[in-house]
Write a protein that holds these residues in place. Structure first.
Motif, PDB file in Angstrom:
ATOM      1  N   LYS A 483       1.325 -26.108  34.637  1.00 20.08           N
ATOM      2  CA  LYS A 483       0.604 -24.881  34.299  1.00 20.08           C
ATOM      3  C   LYS A 483      -0.841 -25.042  34.725  1.00 20.08           C
ATOM      4  O   LYS A 483      -1.273 -26.110  35.145  1.00 20.08           O
ATOM      5  N   GLY A 601      10.244 -19.496  31.018  1.00 17.83           N
ATOM      6  CA  GLY A 601       9.332 -19.263  29.904  1.00 17.83           C
ATOM      7  C   GLY A 601       9.853 -18.232  28.923  1.00 17.83           C
ATOM      8  O   GLY A 601       9.394 -18.175  27.780  1.00 17.83           O
ATOM      9  N   ASP A 652       4.724 -21.799  27.761  1.00 18.94           N
ATOM     10  CA  ASP A 652       4.963 -21.679  29.194  1.00 18.94           C
ATOM     11  C   ASP A 652       4.657 -20.249  29.642  1.00 18.94           C
ATOM     12  O   ASP A 652       4.609 -19.318  28.834  1.00 18.94           O
TER      13      ASP A 652
END
Length: 675
Positions: A483, A601, A652
């Motif tokens: 990320k 996610g 996420d």
């Protein structure tokens, strides 16, 4: 001393009178029971009067009269003794609140050498004044004979015991949290208040001098007695301040100083008070055992005056000798206490208080006070080689460290703010890469909508769609490992490669092969992308797609009103294995069908109990919301995810892309027939 009706009905005042009466009577009775002629109980009267005011003094006076009458003393002499006891108990109270005050009355306290000195001075002055009053009153009754020896006897029996017992009483009352009594405060000045006290002061000093020089004749005795009595009355009724509150009991504002709160000064005072009581008891025991040698000067005075009040000269001389020892012991003890308190205050307490106050100011000011200011405040103690010096150096070092930490934090805060500003710009740039105009597909028989939410300022998810030749539309969704900024940069490169190769190739597997080989080169960070790419023929509804380790799409069928996951062959992700092979698979949508491509996610969103949102719940919500427009459907799915996650932090990136197929007719390509 003014006692009005309201004061007389004050229950606490009556209780104070009763308590003082009992304490004074018990002390005199106890001393009378001992095989000694010493009247050490007189030292308790000033302590009671100082702490409990006129009611305490009145209780001592009544107790003295009752005791004298019960021991066979005639009434006139008992009344004179009662008046003298009243003065003995009341004078310390009046002297304290007349000379030791500022705007607000302060009760007697210990704890510092300054407070100790004030208490000792009041006791000495009160003993001298009481002795003078007692001297004048007895001179008026029995004449000048033997009065001087009696006055010496009175002063020496009062001064040492009052010094020790007043400190004991202050500590005891403070420990028991007993209320002290403050004086009456008049709001207006009366006639007596306007009389200059210096007149009485001059009279009080000059009259005894005149009496001595005149040889104590009858005229001087009468005049001196009248003046001293007038001075006593003036002291009793004169307000101690011009503007103060009504006479009433008040709580000890400095009560904490008098309690056993383990401060250094308090411990020293407690130790010396017990030591003083021990010395008094030891002197009495030695006196009773005959182990104290008589002082020749006192014996000469006793024999020269042939005793007084029925006391034989040898007993009087022994008593005066004992009182001399007591006086010297009290003076020495007081001097030692003051010396030690002053030493402790200057060497330990005052530096500690100063550094504590400076440290508190440094903390309260939130480091506005500079380290140099703290250094200047601690400078007097930095060169000391004791614990105080160690503490001062530690505080000074702490102040410098805190100042440096504050500077570092300010610098980090500024850097962080700049970094956040740069991330906000990066987020705007990344969101600019995501297509927002979904209306460009109008007229092609499809509707498209999507959403992307990064877990941080920028993320590694991305969705895209583009119009190709031949009535085709390319759909893609990707998810970079990791990320933040590295994932966002890697995804931007992936998006550029996908667009470039999709435009020139209609085979999604070939597109993935080219993109994979390009990403695998110089991928030192070993980042990778899971992706799904589909190319849809809007005329037939068929979608040729390739999968690179991505989540299976979810298809809702209009005819069955059910949603099913698309079965796909597993293939490697992009950017790890060069020359990896990818396969093309196909599905066909009918008019009204929908397909949703998403990232992990969504299904792996977890709540505070670490449980996942899951693919089953996603399929159920996708089915239940199929009656909504695709834009509203995405909003409902997103809200359901937020409800499931609750207060848990988003772990996420979340990306959802939905396509609804409406159907499209292929344009006619045949030639028109000729007539």
């Amino acid at each position: 001393m003014i006692i009005d009706r309201e004061t007389l009905t004050d229950r606490r005042g009556l209780k104070t009178l009763a308590g003082a009466f009992i304490a004074a009577l018990l002390s005199m009775t106890l001393m009378d029971m001992l095989p000694s002629s010493l009247m050490l109980s007189l030292g308790l009267f000033p302590a009671i009067g100082l702490l409990f005011g006129p009611w305490g003094a009145l209780g001592c006076s009544v107790a003295s009269v009752v005791f004298r009458i019960c021991t066979g003393v005639d009434l006139p002499l008992s009344v004179v003794t009662g008046f003298n006891s009243l003065m003995l108990a009341y004078i310390p109270y009046r002297v304290w609140y007349s000379t030791m005050q500022d705007v607000r009355p302060k009760v007697p306290v210990l704890g510092t050498s300054h407070n100790m000195a004030k208490v000792l001075i009041v006791m000495v002055v009160s003993s001298v004044i009481y002795t003078s009053i007692d001297h004048m009153s007895y001179m008026a009754i029995v004449g000048p004979e033997q009065v001087w020896i009696r006055s010496l006897y009175t002063l020496m029996s009062t001064l040492p015991t009052s010094i020790v017992l007043v400190m004991v009483c202050i500590l005891v009352t403070g420990t028991l949290k007993m209320q002290h009594w403050t004086p009456r405060i008049k709001m207006e000045r009366d006639a007596l208040d306007r009389i200059d006290p210096k007149v009485f002061l001059v009279a009080g000093i000059s009259i005894p001098v005149v009496m001595v020089l005149s040889g104590f004749n009858d005229a001087t005795i009468v005049i001196g007695t009248v003046v001293v009595m007038a001075l006593s009355v003036f002291v009793c009724i004169r307000p101690t301040m011009s503007v103060r509150q009504r006479d009433r009991p008040t709580y000890n504002a400095s009560k904490r100083i008098n309690t056993f709160d383990n401060q250094v000064n308090d411990r020293i005072i407690i130790i010396f008070n017990f030591l003083g009581l021990g010395i008094l008891a030891a002197i009495m025991a030695l006196f009773q055992a005959g182990l104290l040698s008589d002082i020749p000067l006192m014996m000469d005075l006793a024999y020269a005056n042939e005793g007084f009040g029925g006391i034989p000269p040898e007993v009087l001389g022994a008593d005066l000798s004992a009182y001399t020892y007591l006086t010297l012991a009290a003076i020495a003890l007081s001097a030692v206490i003051l010396f030690f308190l002053e030493f402790i205050e200057r060497s330990v307490v005052d530096p500690m208080k100063s550094m504590a106050r400076n440290t508190k100011d440094f903390v309260v000011s939130e480091a506005v006070m500079s380290a140099d200011d703290m250094h200047d405040k601690c400078k007097p103690y930095l060169k000391r080689n004791d614990e105080v010096g160690d503490l001062a150096r530690s505080i000074e070092k702490m102040a410098r460290n805190v100042a440096n930490y504050v500077k570092d934090i300010d610098s980090l805060t500024k850097d962080k703010q700049a970094y956040r500003a740069e991330l906000a710009i990066a987020r705007q740039i990344q969101m600019g890469l995501v297509p927002k105009d979904f209306d460009i597909v109008d007229g092609m028989g499809v509707r498209i909508d999507g959403v992307m939410e990064a877990a941080k300022y920028v993320g590694g998810d991305l969705y895209d769609f583009m119009i190709l030749d031949g009535g085709k539309i390319a759909l893609s969704v990707g998810d970079v490992s990791g990320k933040g900024v590295p994932a966002a940069l890697f995804m931007s490169r992936t998006k550029a490669l996908m667009e470039d190769h999709t435009v020139h190739r209609s085979n999604p597997a070939e597109v993935f092969t080219e993109v994979n080989n390009a990403l695998a080169k110089e991928n030192n960070q070993m980042l990778f992308v899971s992706s799904w790419l589909g190319i849809m023929d809007t005329y037939s509804g068929s979608i040729d797609f390739a999968n690179a380790g991505h989540c299976p799409p979810l298809v809702w069928r209009y005819e069955t009103k059910r949603a099913e996951y698309v079965e796909m062959e597993p293939c490697p992700v992009l950017g790890v294995v060069p020359d990896a092979e990818y396969r093309v698979e196909s599905i066909t949508l009918s008019p009204g069908d929908r397909i949703m491509i998403y990232t992990d996610g969504v299904t792996e969103a977890n709540d505070s109990y670490e449980e996942f949102y899951g693919s089953d719940r996603l399929r159920e919500v996708f089915e239940d919301t199929a009656g909504n427009t695709i834009g509203d459907q995405i909003k409902v799915i997103r809200e359901d995810i937020k409800t499931f996650v609750g207060n848990a932090e988003q772990f996420d990136d979340i990306t959802i892309l939905v396509l609804e197929y409406e159907g499209r007719k292929r344009p006619s390509t045949g030639l028109r027939s000729l007539d």
